[in-house]
Design a protein around this motif. Structure first.
Motif, short mmCIF file in Angstrom:
data_model
loop_
_atom_site.label_atom_id
_atom_site.label_comp_id
_atom_site.label_asym_id
_atom_site.label_seq_id
_atom_site.Cartn_x
_atom_site.Cartn_y
_atom_site.Cartn_z
N LYS A 164 0.83 -1.22 0.00
CA LYS A 164 0.00 0.00 0.00
C LYS A 164 0.86 1.26 0.00
CE LYS A 164 -3.52 -2.70 0.26
NZ LYS A 164 -3.57 -3.51 -0.92
N LEU A 165 1.93 1.20 -0.77
CA LEU A 165 2.88 2.30 -0.86
C LEU A 165 2.69 2.98 -2.20
CD1 LEU A 165 5.46 3.55 0.49
CD2 LEU A 165 6.76 1.93 -0.86
N LYS A 166 2.51 4.28 -2.20
CA LYS A 166 2.32 5.02 -3.44
C LYS A 166 3.57 4.86 -4.32
CE LYS A 166 -1.69 6.77 -2.59
NZ LYS A 166 -2.79 6.01 -3.12
N PRO A 167 3.38 4.58 -5.61
CA PRO A 167 4.54 4.41 -6.49
C PRO A 167 5.51 5.60 -6.46
CG PRO A 167 2.57 3.63 -7.60
CD PRO A 167 2.13 4.29 -6.31
N GLY A 168 4.97 6.80 -6.34
CA GLY A 168 5.84 7.98 -6.29
C GLY A 168 6.75 7.96 -5.07
N SER A 169 6.23 7.52 -3.94
CA SER A 169 7.04 7.42 -2.72
C SER A 169 8.15 6.39 -2.89
CB SER A 169 6.18 7.05 -1.52
OG SER A 169 5.21 8.03 -1.28
N PHE A 170 7.79 5.26 -3.50
CA PHE A 170 8.79 4.22 -3.72
C PHE A 170 9.86 4.72 -4.69
CE2 PHE A 170 10.60 0.73 -6.11
CZ PHE A 170 11.04 -0.09 -5.09
N LEU A 171 9.46 5.34 -5.79
CA LEU A 171 10.43 5.82 -6.79
C LEU A 171 11.32 6.92 -6.22
CD1 LEU A 171 8.15 5.72 -9.94
CD2 LEU A 171 10.10 4.22 -9.44
N GLU A 172 10.76 7.77 -5.40
CA GLU A 172 11.56 8.81 -4.75
C GLU A 172 12.64 8.18 -3.88
OE1 GLU A 172 10.95 12.31 -1.43
OE2 GLU A 172 9.31 11.95 -2.85
N ALA A 173 12.26 7.18 -3.09
CA ALA A 173 13.25 6.48 -2.25
C ALA A 173 14.27 5.76 -3.13
CB ALA A 173 12.54 5.49 -1.32
N ALA A 174 13.80 5.12 -4.19
CA ALA A 174 14.69 4.34 -5.06
C ALA A 174 15.75 5.20 -5.73
CB ALA A 174 13.87 3.60 -6.11
N HIS A 175 15.42 6.45 -5.98
CA HIS A 175 16.37 7.35 -6.66
C HIS A 175 17.08 8.29 -5.68
CE1 HIS A 175 15.44 5.93 -10.63
NE2 HIS A 175 14.15 6.08 -10.39
N SER A 176 17.02 7.98 -4.40
CA SER A 176 17.63 8.85 -3.39
C SER A 176 19.14 8.64 -3.32
CB SER A 176 17.02 8.55 -2.01
OG SER A 176 17.43 7.27 -1.57
N PHE A 177 19.80 9.62 -2.78
CA PHE A 177 21.25 9.54 -2.58
C PHE A 177 21.61 8.35 -1.70
CE2 PHE A 177 24.98 10.43 0.03
CZ PHE A 177 25.93 10.62 -0.95
N SER A 178 20.81 8.11 -0.65
CA SER A 178 21.16 7.02 0.27
C SER A 178 21.05 5.65 -0.41
CB SER A 178 20.32 7.06 1.55
OG SER A 178 19.00 6.65 1.32
N VAL A 179 20.06 5.45 -1.27
CA VAL A 179 19.95 4.17 -2.00
C VAL A 179 21.12 4.03 -2.96
CG1 VAL A 179 18.60 2.90 -3.72
CG2 VAL A 179 17.49 3.80 -1.66
N ASP A 180 21.48 5.11 -3.66
CA ASP A 180 22.65 5.06 -4.55
C ASP A 180 23.90 4.68 -3.75
OD1 ASP A 180 21.22 5.75 -6.83
OD2 ASP A 180 21.74 7.88 -6.71
N ALA A 181 24.06 5.28 -2.57
CA ALA A 181 25.23 4.99 -1.73
C ALA A 181 25.22 3.54 -1.26
CB ALA A 181 25.26 5.94 -0.53
N HIS A 182 24.07 3.03 -0.87
CA HIS A 182 23.96 1.63 -0.44
C HIS A 182 24.31 0.68 -1.59
CE1 HIS A 182 22.61 2.02 3.65
NE2 HIS A 182 21.58 2.76 3.30
N MET A 183 23.91 1.03 -2.79
CA MET A 183 24.22 0.18 -3.95
C MET A 183 25.73 0.14 -4.20
SD MET A 183 21.03 1.23 -6.43
CE MET A 183 21.59 0.25 -7.84
N ARG A 184 26.36 1.29 -4.17
CA ARG A 184 27.83 1.33 -4.36
C ARG A 184 28.54 0.56 -3.25
NH1 ARG A 184 26.47 6.53 -5.60
NH2 ARG A 184 27.15 7.31 -3.59
N GLU A 185 28.09 0.76 -2.02
CA GLU A 185 28.68 0.07 -0.87
C GLU A 185 28.51 -1.45 -0.99
OE1 GLU A 185 26.94 -0.22 3.43
OE2 GLU A 185 28.05 1.67 3.27
N ALA A 186 27.33 -1.89 -1.42
CA ALA A 186 27.09 -3.33 -1.58
C ALA A 186 28.01 -3.91 -2.64
CB ALA A 186 25.62 -3.58 -1.97
N ASP A 187 28.14 -3.23 -3.77
CA ASP A 187 29.03 -3.72 -4.84
C ASP A 187 30.47 -3.82 -4.35
OD1 ASP A 187 26.84 -3.87 -6.54
OD2 ASP A 187 27.31 -1.99 -7.58
#
Length: 176
Positions: free
Chosen positions: A107-130
Motif C-alpha cells: 500500500k505504498l504510493k509508487p511515487g514514494s517508492f520511486l523517490e526512495a529508489a532514486h535517493s542519494f542514500s539508496v545510490d550509496a547503499h548500492m555502491r557500498e554493496a558492490d
C-alpha cells in the motif's frame, strides 16, 4: 551473517526456503543482513538491487522480501524470464513496474517508492554493496558470508542440509 543474493537469481529463488530455515535456527544474538548483488544487468539485477534498498529505506523489506521472489518466480508479475520458453523477457521489469507491485503488496504510493529508489542514500547503499561483495570475493549467488571471514554456498557445503549445519557451526565458532 550476510546473504548475498538477487531476487532475479533462479538459484536464490530455489534457495530461499533453505535460507528461511537457517534464519529460524540462528541464535538470538546473531544479526542477519541481506546484500543484493547487481552484476547481471542483463537479468535486471541492478533494478532489483535498487528495489531492495528502497524497500529497506522505507521499512517494508522484511514483510515484502519473500513476496518479491514470488512475483518474479511464481506469479510472474515481475518475471524476468519466460519460464516455458527459457528466454529472458523483453522488456524486463522496470523500476516503475516494481513500484506498482509494492503499491499492491505494501500500500505504498509508487511515487514514494520511486523517490526512495532514486535517493542519494539508496545510490550509496548500492555502491557500498558492490564494493563489499568484491571485497568478500563473492562470485556467485546465493552466498553466505559469516563474520566477514567465511564464504559458503549450498554447493560448497555439499548440499542444503550440510549448508545449514555448516553455517550454524561457523556462527557458533564466531560467537565465542
Amino acid at each position: 551473517v550476510v546473504e548475498v543474493f538477487s531476487y532475479a537469481c533462479p538459484a536464490c529463488n530455489k534457495f530461499y526456503p533453505v535460507i528461511d530455515k537457517l534464519r529460524a535456527a540462528l541464535p538470538k544474538n546473531v544479526s542477519w543482513r541481506y546484500v543484493p548483488a547487481s552484476w547481471h544487468v542483463e537479468e535486471d539485477w541492478k533494478v532489483f538491487q535498487r528495489a531492495y534498498f528502497a524497500a529497506e529505506s522505507l521499512g517494508i523489506v522484511e514483510r515484502t522480501h519473500d513476496r518479491i521472489f514470488d512475483a518474479i518466480w511464481k506469479s510472474g508479475e515481475l518475471a524476468t524470464m519466460d519460464l516455458p520458453k527459457g528466454t529472458m523477457k523483453s522488456p524486463l521489469p522496470s523500476l516503475a513496474d516494481v513500484a506498482a507491485y509494492y503499491e499492491q503488496i505494501a500500500k505504498l504510493k509508487p511515487g514514494s517508492f520511486l523517490e526512495a529508489a532514486h535517493s542519494f542514500s539508496v545510490d550509496a547503499h548500492m555502491r557500498e554493496a558492490d564494493e563489499q561483495i568484491r571485497a568478500w570475493q563473492v562470485d556467485g549467488t546465493p552466498s553466505l558470508v559469516i563474520n566477514g571471514k567465511y564464504r559458503l554456498t549450498g554447493s560448497s557445503a555439499g548440499g542444503n542440509d550440510q549448508f545449514v549445519a555448516l553455517a550454524l557451526w561457523l556462527v557458533k565458532k564466531e560467537s565465542k
